[in-house]
Design a protein around this motif. Structure first.
Motif, PDB file in Angstrom:
ATOM      1  N   PHE A 131      32.379  31.433  64.260  1.00 52.79           N
ATOM      2  CA  PHE A 131      31.548  30.294  64.633  1.00 52.79           C
ATOM      3  C   PHE A 131      30.073  30.630  64.399  1.00 52.79           C
TER       4      PHE A 131
ATOM      5  N   TYR B 114      26.374  29.134  65.948  1.00 53.60           N
ATOM      6  CA  TYR B 114      25.690  28.276  66.901  1.00 53.60           C
ATOM      7  C   TYR B 114      24.191  28.407  66.665  1.00 53.60           C
TER       8      TYR B 114
ATOM      9  N   ARG C 185      36.114  35.244  67.734  1.00 60.69           N
ATOM     10  CA  ARG C 185      37.186  35.569  68.671  1.00 60.69           C
ATOM     11  C   ARG C 185      38.466  35.803  67.882  1.00 60.69           C
TER      12      ARG C 185
ATOM     13  N   GLU D 272      28.352  15.451  76.596  1.00 58.13           N
ATOM     14  CA  GLU D 272      27.676  16.737  76.735  1.00 58.13           C
ATOM     15  C   GLU D 272      28.144  17.468  77.975  1.00 58.13           C
TER      16      GLU D 272
ATOM     17  N   TYR E 145      34.194  27.808  80.676  1.00 53.65           N
ATOM     18  CA  TYR E 145      33.675  29.158  80.497  1.00 53.65           C
ATOM     19  C   TYR E 145      32.288  29.285  81.139  1.00 53.65           C
TER      20      TYR E 145
ATOM     21  N   TYR F  89      28.947  31.934  80.547  1.00 52.11           N
ATOM     22  CA  TYR F  89      28.316  33.015  79.808  1.00 52.11           C
ATOM     23  C   TYR F  89      26.939  33.229  80.432  1.00 52.11           C
TER      24      TYR F  89
ATOM     25  N   PHE G 295      29.874  36.999  77.620  1.00 50.15           N
ATOM     26  CA  PHE G 295      30.950  36.275  78.288  1.00 50.15           C
ATOM     27  C   PHE G 295      31.117  36.767  79.722  1.00 50.15           C
TER      28      PHE G 295
ATOM     29  N   GLU H 147      40.641  34.741  81.984  1.00 53.41           N
ATOM     30  CA  GLU H 147      40.065  35.949  81.400  1.00 53.41           C
ATOM     31  C   GLU H 147      38.712  36.192  82.050  1.00 53.41           C
TER      32      GLU H 147
ATOM     33  N   PHE I 130      25.014  29.979  81.071  1.00 55.16           N
ATOM     34  CA  PHE I 130      25.511  28.844  80.304  1.00 55.16           C
ATOM     35  C   PHE I 130      26.952  28.537  80.665  1.00 55.16           C
TER      36      PHE I 130
ATOM     37  N   ARG J  11      42.277  25.635  73.300  1.00 60.80           N
ATOM     38  CA  ARG J  11      41.889  27.034  73.194  1.00 60.80           C
ATOM     39  C   ARG J  11      41.194  27.323  71.872  1.00 60.80           C
ATOM     40  N   ASP J  12      41.566  26.613  70.820  1.00 61.14           N
ATOM     41  CA  ASP J  12      41.046  26.914  69.492  1.00 61.14           C
ATOM     42  C   ASP J  12      39.888  26.018  69.073  1.00 61.14           C
ATOM     43  N   GLN J  13      39.609  24.980  69.815  1.00 61.67           N
ATOM     44  CA  GLN J  13      38.495  24.105  69.463  1.00 61.67           C
ATOM     45  C   GLN J  13      37.160  24.764  69.815  1.00 61.67           C
ATOM     46  N   PRO J  14      36.081  24.381  69.146  1.00 59.30           N
ATOM     47  CA  PRO J  14      34.777  24.995  69.479  1.00 59.30           C
ATOM     48  C   PRO J  14      34.378  24.747  70.926  1.00 59.30           C
ATOM     49  N   GLN J  15      33.709  25.709  71.492  1.00 54.42           N
ATOM     50  CA  GLN J  15      33.186  25.574  72.841  1.00 54.42           C
ATOM     51  C   GLN J  15      31.843  24.852  72.768  1.00 54.42           C
ATOM     52  N   HIS J  16      31.668  23.899  73.641  1.00 57.95           N
ATOM     53  CA  HIS J  16      30.421  23.145  73.727  1.00 57.95           C
ATOM     54  C   HIS J  16      29.650  23.629  74.948  1.00 57.95           C
ATOM     55  N   PHE J  17      28.375  23.930  74.734  1.00 56.18           N
ATOM     56  CA  PHE J  17      27.565  24.558  75.767  1.00 56.18           C
ATOM     57  C   PHE J  17      26.609  23.574  76.429  1.00 56.18           C
ATOM     58  N   GLY J  18      26.347  23.816  77.702  1.00 62.25           N
ATOM     59  CA  GLY J  18      25.276  23.116  78.384  1.00 62.25           C
ATOM     60  C   GLY J  18      23.934  23.767  78.067  1.00 62.25           C
TER      61      GLY J  18
END
Lengths: 116, 113
Positions: A34, A36, A94, B3, B33, B35, B45, B56, B91, B98-105
């Motif tokens: 990825f 970002y 990952r 968002e 998640y 971070y 993480f 995890e 964050f 599980r495999d899709q991108p993580q979107h962050f605040g």
């Protein structure tokens, strides 16, 4: 253990010129990769990902990245840089394995400075 | 576009006090998640959460930390007794699978005095 290296703390490029931000990775299985971008006082915005398929992936804002398995690299590229691309860029990896770590491991970041 | 939202944007706390950081993930996301990013360092993480349990955690996430999803929308990170070294940007992120991108605040800047 998985890891990401971004060898350049900063990349400087003139507006209109092509840009490359380098990333190499290490995972035990096949990687999910990825990119970002982080603007000041903001969170991380997703740009693009490589899961499987074509080695060249296209993402947001005209960015693309090339997955190279033999070199374990995933460099971010853009044919023509804009001043507004100036920001901090993070590469992340990952493991694709079900037993692998699902959390992202990030590189240290590369600051891209595009000069007008 | 939906968002991830985090509150507060900045939290100042005395050392030894408890702090709770709040996050509202994207509504149809199932994986959550936390971070953190210490100033000038890389994003690290802390913990992932799925199906109402921790899936995890990293070595950073010791007994001082806990996470909770108290209702259908919020996802919180609690630090029981803060230390100076907990000062960082925290964050929250979410992903649909599980495999899709993580979107962050946009993060919460935590300053421990």
């Amino acid at each position: 253990a998985q890891s990401v290296a971004q060898p350049e703390d900063q990349v400087n490029v003139a507006e209109g010129n092509p840009l490359t931000v380098k990333c190499t990775y290490s995972v035990s299985g096949n990687p999910y990769l990825f990119w970002y971008v982080q603007y000041p006082n903001r969170g991380l915005q997703f740009l693009l990902k490589y899961i499987t398929g074509d080695n060249l992936v296209k993402g947001s804002y005209g960015f693309e990245a090339e997955f190279n398995k033999s070199q374990t690299s995933f460099h971010l590229k853009k044919p023509s840089a804009l001043v507004s691309d100036s920001a901090l860029y993070f590469c992340a990896v990952r493991d694709s394995m079900d037993t692998g770590r699902r959390a992202l491991t990030f590189g240290s970041g590369t600051r891209l400075q595009v000069q007008p | 576009e939906p968002e991830v939202t985090q509150t507060p944007s900045h939290q100042v706390t005395q050392m030894g006090q408890e702090v709770i950081l709040r996050c509202v993930p994207i509504s149809n996301h199932l994986y959550f998640y936390w971070y953190r990013q210490i100033l000038g360092q890389k994003v690290e993480f802390l913990v992932s959460f799925y199906n109402n349990e921790i899936s995890e955690k990293s070595e950073i996430f010791d007994d001082q930390f806990s996470v909770e999803r108290p209702d259908g929308s919020n996802f919180t990170l609690k630090i029981r007794s803060t230390k100076l070294e907990d000062s960082a940007m925290y964050f929250c992120a979410s992903s649909r699978t599980r495999d899709q991108p993580q979107h962050f605040g946009d993060g919460t800047r935590l300053s421990i005095l």
